[in-house]
Design a protein around this motif. Structure first.
Motif, PDB file in Angstrom:
ATOM      1  N   ALA A   1      56.417 -11.015   5.561  1.00 32.02           N
ATOM      2  CA  ALA A   1      57.036  -9.784   4.696  1.00 32.02           C
ATOM      3  C   ALA A   1      56.581  -8.388   5.192  1.00 32.02           C
ATOM      4  CB  ALA A   1      56.264  -9.824   3.308  1.00 32.02           C
ATOM      5  N   ASP A   2      55.787  -8.444   6.355  1.00 35.89           N
ATOM      6  CA  ASP A   2      55.216  -6.972   6.905  1.00 35.89           C
ATOM      7  C   ASP A   2      56.022  -6.982   8.247  1.00 35.89           C
ATOM      8  OD1 ASP A   2      53.604  -6.500   4.849  1.00 35.89           O
ATOM      9  OD2 ASP A   2      52.029  -7.352   5.553  1.00 35.89           O
ATOM     10  N   ASN A   3      56.830  -7.851   8.596  1.00 33.22           N
ATOM     11  CA  ASN A   3      57.455  -7.486   9.689  1.00 33.22           C
ATOM     12  C   ASN A   3      59.073  -7.739   9.543  1.00 33.22           C
ATOM     13  OD1 ASN A   3      55.310  -7.600  11.575  1.00 33.22           O
ATOM     14  ND2 ASN A   3      55.100  -9.670  11.059  1.00 33.22           N
ATOM     15  N   GLY A   4      59.758  -7.097  10.509  1.00 37.85           N
ATOM     16  CA  GLY A   4      61.485  -7.126  10.423  1.00 37.85           C
ATOM     17  C   GLY A   4      61.916  -6.279   9.075  1.00 37.85           C
ATOM     18  N   VAL A   5      63.101  -6.107   9.176  1.00 37.49           N
ATOM     19  CA  VAL A   5      63.863  -5.125   8.074  1.00 37.49           C
ATOM     20  C   VAL A   5      63.730  -6.023   6.568  1.00 37.49           C
ATOM     21  CG1 VAL A   5      66.091  -6.319   8.528  1.00 37.49           C
ATOM     22  CG2 VAL A   5      65.799  -3.850   7.853  1.00 37.49           C
ATOM     23  N   HIS A   6      63.555  -4.947   5.787  1.00 33.63           N
ATOM     24  CA  HIS A   6      63.361  -5.330   4.222  1.00 33.63           C
ATOM     25  C   HIS A   6      64.746  -5.633   3.815  1.00 33.63           C
ATOM     26  CE1 HIS A   6      59.243  -4.679   3.549  1.00 33.63           C
ATOM     27  NE2 HIS A   6      59.410  -3.625   4.385  1.00 33.63           N
ATOM     28  N   VAL A   7      65.159  -6.485   2.878  1.00 36.43           N
ATOM     29  CA  VAL A   7      66.162  -7.013   2.427  1.00 36.43           C
ATOM     30  C   VAL A   7      66.919  -5.640   1.510  1.00 36.43           C
ATOM     31  CG1 VAL A   7      67.398  -8.548   0.697  1.00 36.43           C
ATOM     32  CG2 VAL A   7      65.882  -9.456   2.189  1.00 36.43           C
ATOM     33  N   GLU A   8      65.913  -5.038   0.903  1.00 39.50           N
ATOM     34  CA  GLU A   8      66.223  -3.932   0.105  1.00 39.50           C
ATOM     35  C   GLU A   8      66.970  -2.680   0.946  1.00 39.50           C
ATOM     36  OE1 GLU A   8      66.488  -3.762  -3.319  1.00 39.50           O
ATOM     37  OE2 GLU A   8      65.842  -5.699  -3.091  1.00 39.50           O
ATOM     38  N   ASP A   9      66.451  -2.652   2.324  1.00 42.33           N
ATOM     39  CA  ASP A   9      67.151  -1.800   3.242  1.00 42.33           C
ATOM     40  C   ASP A   9      68.657  -2.259   3.447  1.00 42.33           C
ATOM     41  OD1 ASP A   9      65.070   0.066   3.384  1.00 42.33           O
ATOM     42  OD2 ASP A   9      64.030  -0.796   4.929  1.00 42.33           O
ATOM     43  N   ILE A  10      68.672  -3.330   3.807  1.00 45.31           N
ATOM     44  CA  ILE A  10      70.034  -3.985   4.327  1.00 45.31           C
ATOM     45  C   ILE A  10      71.001  -3.664   2.932  1.00 45.31           C
ATOM     46  CG2 ILE A  10      71.444  -5.881   4.889  1.00 45.31           C
ATOM     47  CD1 ILE A  10      69.072  -7.232   5.989  1.00 45.31           C
ATOM     48  N   LYS A  11      70.469  -3.859   1.746  1.00 46.83           N
ATOM     49  CA  LYS A  11      71.289  -3.782   0.524  1.00 46.83           C
ATOM     50  C   LYS A  11      71.719  -2.068   0.326  1.00 46.83           C
ATOM     51  CE  LYS A  11      69.313  -7.166  -2.252  1.00 46.83           C
ATOM     52  NZ  LYS A  11      68.559  -7.542  -3.629  1.00 46.83           N
ATOM     53  N   LEU A  12      70.813  -1.404   0.935  1.00 42.89           N
ATOM     54  CA  LEU A  12      70.999   0.114   1.106  1.00 42.89           C
ATOM     55  C   LEU A  12      72.065   0.438   2.158  1.00 42.89           C
ATOM     56  CD1 LEU A  12      67.218   1.638   0.356  1.00 42.89           C
ATOM     57  CD2 LEU A  12      69.369   1.847  -1.230  1.00 42.89           C
ATOM     58  N   ALA A  13      72.005  -0.295   3.027  1.00 47.61           N
ATOM     59  CA  ALA A  13      72.981   0.043   4.038  1.00 47.61           C
ATOM     60  C   ALA A  13      74.315  -0.241   3.584  1.00 47.61           C
ATOM     61  CB  ALA A  13      72.408  -0.861   5.537  1.00 47.61           C
ATOM     62  N   LEU A  14      74.474  -1.319   2.947  1.00 45.28           N
ATOM     63  CA  LEU A  14      75.734  -1.988   2.527  1.00 45.28           C
ATOM     64  C   LEU A  14      76.482  -0.938   1.610  1.00 45.28           C
ATOM     65  CD1 LEU A  14      74.939  -5.577   1.447  1.00 45.28           C
ATOM     66  CD2 LEU A  14      76.141  -4.929   3.412  1.00 45.28           C
ATOM     67  N   ARG A  15      75.825  -0.137   0.940  1.00 47.48           N
ATOM     68  CA  ARG A  15      76.224   0.965  -0.171  1.00 47.48           C
ATOM     69  C   ARG A  15      76.340   2.097   0.664  1.00 47.48           C
ATOM     70  NH1 ARG A  15      72.688  -1.872  -3.753  1.00 47.48           N
ATOM     71  NH2 ARG A  15      71.159  -0.237  -3.524  1.00 47.48           N
ATOM     72  N   GLY A  16      75.947   2.332   2.014  1.00 45.88           N
ATOM     73  CA  GLY A  16      76.098   3.570   2.777  1.00 45.88           C
ATOM     74  C   GLY A  16      75.050   4.930   2.703  1.00 45.88           C
ATOM     75  N   HIS A  17      73.888   4.232   1.942  1.00 45.12           N
ATOM     76  CA  HIS A  17      72.611   5.029   1.828  1.00 45.12           C
ATOM     77  C   HIS A  17      71.846   5.236   2.948  1.00 45.12           C
ATOM     78  CE1 HIS A  17      73.184   5.727  -2.535  1.00 45.12           C
ATOM     79  NE2 HIS A  17      73.366   4.330  -2.729  1.00 45.12           N
ATOM     80  N   VAL A  18      71.860   4.475   4.038  1.00 45.87           N
ATOM     81  CA  VAL A  18      70.900   4.776   5.331  1.00 45.87           C
ATOM     82  C   VAL A  18      71.604   5.646   6.166  1.00 45.87           C
ATOM     83  CG1 VAL A  18      69.791   3.305   7.176  1.00 45.87           C
ATOM     84  CG2 VAL A  18      69.975   2.256   4.883  1.00 45.87           C
ATOM     85  N   ARG A  19      71.084   6.653   6.623  1.00 43.77           N
ATOM     86  CA  ARG A  19      71.627   7.488   7.580  1.00 43.77           C
ATOM     87  C   ARG A  19      71.529   7.068   9.050  1.00 43.77           C
ATOM     88  NH1 ARG A  19      73.043  12.393   5.542  1.00 43.77           N
ATOM     89  NH2 ARG A  19      71.597  13.118   3.531  1.00 43.77           N
ATOM     90  N   GLU A  20      72.552   7.264   9.919  1.00 41.86           N
ATOM     91  CA  GLU A  20      72.717   6.638  11.117  1.00 41.86           C
ATOM     92  C   GLU A  20      71.341   7.506  11.948  1.00 41.86           C
ATOM     93  OE1 GLU A  20      76.422   7.349  12.869  1.00 41.86           O
ATOM     94  OE2 GLU A  20      77.325   5.854  11.603  1.00 41.86           O
ATOM     95  N   GLY A  21      70.851   6.697  12.693  1.00 40.52           N
ATOM     96  CA  GLY A  21      69.478   6.826  13.512  1.00 40.52           C
ATOM     97  C   GLY A  21      68.478   6.610  12.576  1.00 40.52           C
ATOM     98  N   TYR A  22      68.398   6.190  11.461  1.00 38.48           N
ATOM     99  CA  TYR A  22      66.948   6.193  10.557  1.00 38.48           C
ATOM    100  C   TYR A  22      66.389   4.746  11.209  1.00 38.48           C
ATOM    101  CZ  TYR A  22      64.010   4.056   7.072  1.00 38.48           C
ATOM    102  OH  TYR A  22      62.940   3.463   6.233  1.00 38.48           O
ATOM    103  N   LYS A  23      65.003   4.973  11.420  1.00 38.21           N
ATOM    104  CA  LYS A  23      63.920   3.862  12.086  1.00 38.21           C
ATOM    105  C   LYS A  23      63.486   3.164  10.860  1.00 38.21           C
ATOM    106  CE  LYS A  23      62.782   5.925  16.561  1.00 38.21           C
ATOM    107  NZ  LYS A  23      61.741   6.391  17.514  1.00 38.21           N
ATOM    108  N   PHE A  24      63.965   2.013  10.874  1.00 38.32           N
ATOM    109  CA  PHE A  24      63.458   0.997   9.800  1.00 38.32           C
ATOM    110  C   PHE A  24      61.996   0.891   9.942  1.00 38.32           C
ATOM    111  CE2 PHE A  24      67.263   0.171   7.346  1.00 38.32           C
ATOM    112  CZ  PHE A  24      68.149   0.346   8.551  1.00 38.32           C
ATOM    113  N   ASN A  25      61.357   0.606   8.609  1.00 37.93           N
ATOM    114  CA  ASN A  25      59.728   0.587   8.704  1.00 37.93           C
ATOM    115  C   ASN A  25      59.354  -0.477   7.991  1.00 37.93           C
ATOM    116  OD1 ASN A  25      57.121   0.877   8.141  1.00 37.93           O
ATOM    117  ND2 ASN A  25      57.180   2.548   6.915  1.00 37.93           N
ATOM    118  N   PRO A  26      58.958  -1.595   8.808  1.00 37.24           N
ATOM    119  CA  PRO A  26      58.831  -2.927   8.362  1.00 37.24           C
ATOM    120  C   PRO A  26      57.746  -2.854   7.365  1.00 37.24           C
ATOM    121  CG  PRO A  26      57.602  -2.768  10.389  1.00 37.24           C
ATOM    122  CD  PRO A  26      58.531  -1.632  10.250  1.00 37.24           C
ATOM    123  N   TYR A  27      56.995  -1.814   7.033  1.00 38.91           N
ATOM    124  CA  TYR A  27      55.964  -1.896   5.950  1.00 38.91           C
ATOM    125  C   TYR A  27      56.364  -1.356   4.736  1.00 38.91           C
ATOM    126  CZ  TYR A  27      53.061  -2.432  10.289  1.00 38.91           C
ATOM    127  OH  TYR A  27      52.577  -2.859  11.287  1.00 38.91           O
ATOM    128  N   GLY A  28      57.695  -0.992   4.669  1.00 40.11           N
ATOM    129  CA  GLY A  28      58.073  -0.558   3.376  1.00 40.11           C
ATOM    130  C   GLY A  28      59.458  -0.062   3.453  1.00 40.11           C
TER     131      GLY A  28
END
Length: 271
Positions: free
Chosen positions: A92-119
């Motif tokens: 759970a503390d490594n890799g991308v969060h599923v919630e971040d992928i869901k946000l990306a699907l809907r276009g909520h993640v700006r290009e260049g954002y560095k994903f945080n494995p801790y949250g």
């Protein structure tokens, strides 16, 4: 197998991709999001697509098999954008969060954002896009997995893949899969790429992955990425081009369109 279980199209896929253009002015590119476990070959696939489309072997996408911390938007000379996201892991503390992928699907993640494995990304983060346009949203989701890892996928990773797939289905986003590193997994393919669709082992891995994740066999593609090669080859490029064309037309093949997807259908219809 005596005969290939899949024959690649003899159509001129490259000319099709050259002529492909979104019809709506507000949509500049077909946005394809690649996701999958760490080290699956997502960035290598982007490089391979770039190599095929340019006709020379390139290495434009930054690769990081360990973390994949960057979201890499890579624009080809064609009307396509690939986004490469941090890999999934069982911890759970490594890799991308599923919630971040869901946000990306809907276009909520700006290009260049560095994903945080801790949250996961939050609305007060500068990387959060609160008002995504149709061009920001993901239009096609592609799962990338090494073919020899299909039987070794951790249950937690499989659960995450299924959760992402369900979220994409709810949004009406078409989904495909790329199984990479075919030459490393099969000696017959390593010696001759023409055996790609004659290998019983590779066919079995495709069938197993279809059952495991729920993606139909017709939407799963075997590819060898350009890695050590210094020149492009029709034998390597043809499966990549076939997969790429299917990504571009997959949206048009949806039989059920939610209202938002109807708009996408109109945007990406080819003339």
């Amino acid at each position: 197998l005596l005969y290939p279980w899949r024959t690649l199209s003899t159509e001129d896929n490259l000319n099709f991709l050259k002529s492909y253009q979104p019809r709506k002015k507000e949509v500049k590119h077909l946005r394809i999001l690649l996701h999958g476990p760490v080290g699956a070959g997502k960035s290598s696939f982007i490089n391979s697509v770039e190599s095929v489309l340019r006709g020379i072997v390139t290495d434009r996408a930054e690769t990081d098999a360990t973390s994949g911390e960057q979201l890499h938007p890579k624009e080809s000379p064609y009307s396509i954008v690939f986004n490469d996201i941090m890999g999934l892991e069982n911890n759970a503390d490594n890799g991308v969060h599923v919630e971040d992928i869901k946000l990306a699907l809907r276009g909520h993640v700006r290009e260049g954002y560095k994903f945080n494995p801790y949250g996961p990304l939050t609305e007060n983060n500068p990387g959060y896009n609160s008002n995504p346009s149709l061009d920001d949203k993901v239009h096609v989701l592609v799962c990338v997995v090494p073919v020899d890892s299909v039987s070794l996928l951790d249950d937690k990773v499989v659960q995450k893949l299924r959760e992402v797939r369900l979220a994409a289905s709810d949004l009406g986003i078409p989904q495909l899969a790329i199984l990479t590193k075919v030459d490393e997994a099969c000696p017959e393919v390593r010696s001759n790429i023409h055996n790609l669709h004659k290998s019983k082992y590779l066919k079995g891995q495709v069938e197993k992955f279809s059952v495991t994740v729920g993606i139909p066999i017709k939407s799963i593609f075997l590819v060898k990425n350009y890695e050590s090669e210094i020149n492009t080859s029709d034998d390597i490029s043809r499966p990549i081009l076939t997969a790429l064309k299917q990504m571009t037309v997959s949206l048009l093949r949806q039989t059920v369109f939610p209202q938002a997807v109807k708009c996408l259908y109109q945007c990406f219809s080819t003339s």
